[in-house]
Design a protein around this motif. Structure first.
Motif, PDB file in Angstrom:
ATOM      1  N   ILE A  68      12.994  -8.479  15.411  1.00  0.00           N
ATOM      2  CA  ILE A  68      14.101  -7.533  15.540  1.00  0.00           C
ATOM      3  C   ILE A  68      15.418  -8.271  15.782  1.00  0.00           C
ATOM      4  O   ILE A  68      16.460  -7.920  15.223  1.00  0.00           O
ATOM      5  CB  ILE A  68      13.797  -6.539  16.683  1.00  0.00           C
ATOM      6  CG1 ILE A  68      12.705  -5.572  16.244  1.00  0.00           C
ATOM      7  CG2 ILE A  68      15.036  -5.774  17.104  1.00  0.00           C
ATOM      8  CD1 ILE A  68      13.020  -4.813  14.969  1.00  0.00           C
ATOM      9  N   ASN A  69      15.369  -9.310  16.589  1.00  0.00           N
ATOM     10  CA  ASN A  69      16.565 -10.110  16.842  1.00  0.00           C
ATOM     11  C   ASN A  69      17.056 -10.768  15.552  1.00  0.00           C
ATOM     12  O   ASN A  69      18.263 -10.812  15.274  1.00  0.00           O
ATOM     13  CB  ASN A  69      16.265 -11.159  17.903  1.00  0.00           C
ATOM     14  CG  ASN A  69      17.509 -11.877  18.382  1.00  0.00           C
ATOM     15  OD1 ASN A  69      17.548 -13.099  18.446  1.00  0.00           O
ATOM     16  ND2 ASN A  69      18.548 -11.133  18.732  1.00  0.00           N
ATOM     17  N   ASP A  70      16.120 -11.250  14.747  1.00  0.00           N
ATOM     18  CA  ASP A  70      16.466 -11.872  13.467  1.00  0.00           C
ATOM     19  C   ASP A  70      17.087 -10.862  12.506  1.00  0.00           C
ATOM     20  O   ASP A  70      17.886 -11.230  11.635  1.00  0.00           O
ATOM     21  CB  ASP A  70      15.213 -12.489  12.846  1.00  0.00           C
ATOM     22  CG  ASP A  70      15.512 -13.259  11.567  1.00  0.00           C
ATOM     23  OD1 ASP A  70      16.383 -14.156  11.601  1.00  0.00           O
ATOM     24  OD2 ASP A  70      14.892 -12.958  10.529  1.00  0.00           O
ATOM     25  N   LEU A  71      16.741  -9.588  12.669  1.00  0.00           N
ATOM     26  CA  LEU A  71      17.284  -8.531  11.812  1.00  0.00           C
ATOM     27  C   LEU A  71      18.619  -7.994  12.326  1.00  0.00           C
ATOM     28  O   LEU A  71      19.169  -7.051  11.752  1.00  0.00           O
ATOM     29  CB  LEU A  71      16.275  -7.388  11.698  1.00  0.00           C
ATOM     30  CG  LEU A  71      15.006  -7.706  10.895  1.00  0.00           C
ATOM     31  CD1 LEU A  71      13.975  -6.593  11.040  1.00  0.00           C
ATOM     32  CD2 LEU A  71      15.338  -7.922   9.421  1.00  0.00           C
ATOM     33  N   GLY A  72      19.122  -8.575  13.417  1.00  0.00           N
ATOM     34  CA  GLY A  72      20.460  -8.227  13.880  1.00  0.00           C
ATOM     35  C   GLY A  72      20.539  -7.294  15.062  1.00  0.00           C
ATOM     36  O   GLY A  72      21.635  -6.853  15.429  1.00  0.00           O
ATOM     37  N   PHE A  73      19.408  -7.001  15.703  1.00  0.00           N
ATOM     38  CA  PHE A  73      19.403  -6.097  16.851  1.00  0.00           C
ATOM     39  C   PHE A  73      19.430  -6.908  18.150  1.00  0.00           C
ATOM     40  O   PHE A  73      18.892  -8.013  18.220  1.00  0.00           O
ATOM     41  CB  PHE A  73      18.158  -5.208  16.833  1.00  0.00           C
ATOM     42  CG  PHE A  73      18.089  -4.280  15.653  1.00  0.00           C
ATOM     43  CD1 PHE A  73      18.646  -3.016  15.716  1.00  0.00           C
ATOM     44  CD2 PHE A  73      17.473  -4.674  14.474  1.00  0.00           C
ATOM     45  CE1 PHE A  73      18.587  -2.156  14.632  1.00  0.00           C
ATOM     46  CE2 PHE A  73      17.406  -3.824  13.377  1.00  0.00           C
ATOM     47  CZ  PHE A  73      17.972  -2.561  13.459  1.00  0.00           C
TER      48      PHE A  73
END
Length: 254
Positions: A157-162
């Motif tokens: 999720i962090n890698d997806l920008g969240f």
């Protein structure tokens, strides 16, 4: 004063027709479009439209201090575009106040996170693009289907920008800990976890209209007294519930 995080889930599935083995290859009417339309319109006129209007008035009357968050699944958005597009206009009016945050999730309101990382990433990206295209807002907070969470999800999720995730607060995981704090994801501290206060959320979502509940009828003053009874160092209260709690599960008059 405690910070109250209000989150509402808005979702409608595509309901299936009674489809027999002998229709395979000859009939492609997999979904019950009439049922989808009728249920969506009923929910829209009993819940989405009146309560979006109420929220807009409350936001304006409080000097834009009231802030809430919504997660709209791609499946409900698609059906709203077909059957009740004015509901999307009412959500756009809420977003335009600057007091409403739209969350990211899987496009199909699916369990892809526990099956396939590739599929999970694709669905999250698809939903993010849809929200941005329709509302001009890029989701920064993620909620997985039914608030499912595992530490393995956080770096994806962090890698997806969240930068934050909403999650259920399982008693077997929290044990003695309180859900009324901001936690960091194990192994990915850049992602913050906001945990549902199940007791106080479900007092509204499920028990509010239960005449057999010992606290029925629940008054605003009594509910506020429960909030005030939370220890002073617990400054965050996350109330997560289905939007159909209002006008769907509970009558509008209640």
């Amino acid at each position: 004063m405690k910070n109250i995080c209000l989150y509402f889930q808005v979702h409608q599935p595509f309901r299936l027709n009674n489809y027999s083995f002998f229709q395979i290859g000859s009939d492609e009417a997999y979904f019950d479009e009439m049922m989808n339309r009728d249920i969506l319109r009923r929910v829209a006129y009993n819940c989405y439209l009146p309560f979006n209007g109420l929220l807009l008035r409350l936001i304006e009357s409080t000097g834009y201090r009231l802030q809430v968050s919504f997660s709209l699944s791609s499946t409900v958005i698609e059906q709203l575009l077909w059957y009740v597009p004015e509901v999307l206009d009412s959500f756009r009016a809420l977003v335009a106040t600057g007091c409403v945050e739209l969350l990211g999730e899987t496009a199909a309101h699916s369990l892809a996170a526990i099956v396939s990382e590739k599929e999970f990433r694709e669905q999250v990206r698809a939903h993010t693009h849809l929200i941005y295209d329709l509302f001009g807002q890029m989701p920064q907070t993620f909620r997985n289907t039914e608030l499912i969470y595992a530490d393995s999800i956080a770096p994806i999720i962090n890698d997806l920008g969240f930068d934050s995730i909403l999650a259920d607060a399982g008693h077997d995981v929290l044990q003695w800990r309180s859900p009324n704090y901001i936690y960091a994801a194990a192994g990915c501290p850049a992602v913050k976890l906001l945990l549902k206060n199940g007791q106080l959320s479900d007092d509204i979502a499920f028990r509010f209209a239960d005449r057999g509940w010992k606290e029925w009828p629940l008054s605003p003053n009594r509910y506020i007294s429960w909030l005030n009874a939370i220890p002073g160092d617990e400054q965050l209260l996350n109330l997560f519930m289905d939007y159909e709690t209002f006008g769907g599960q509970h009558n509008y008059s209640q």
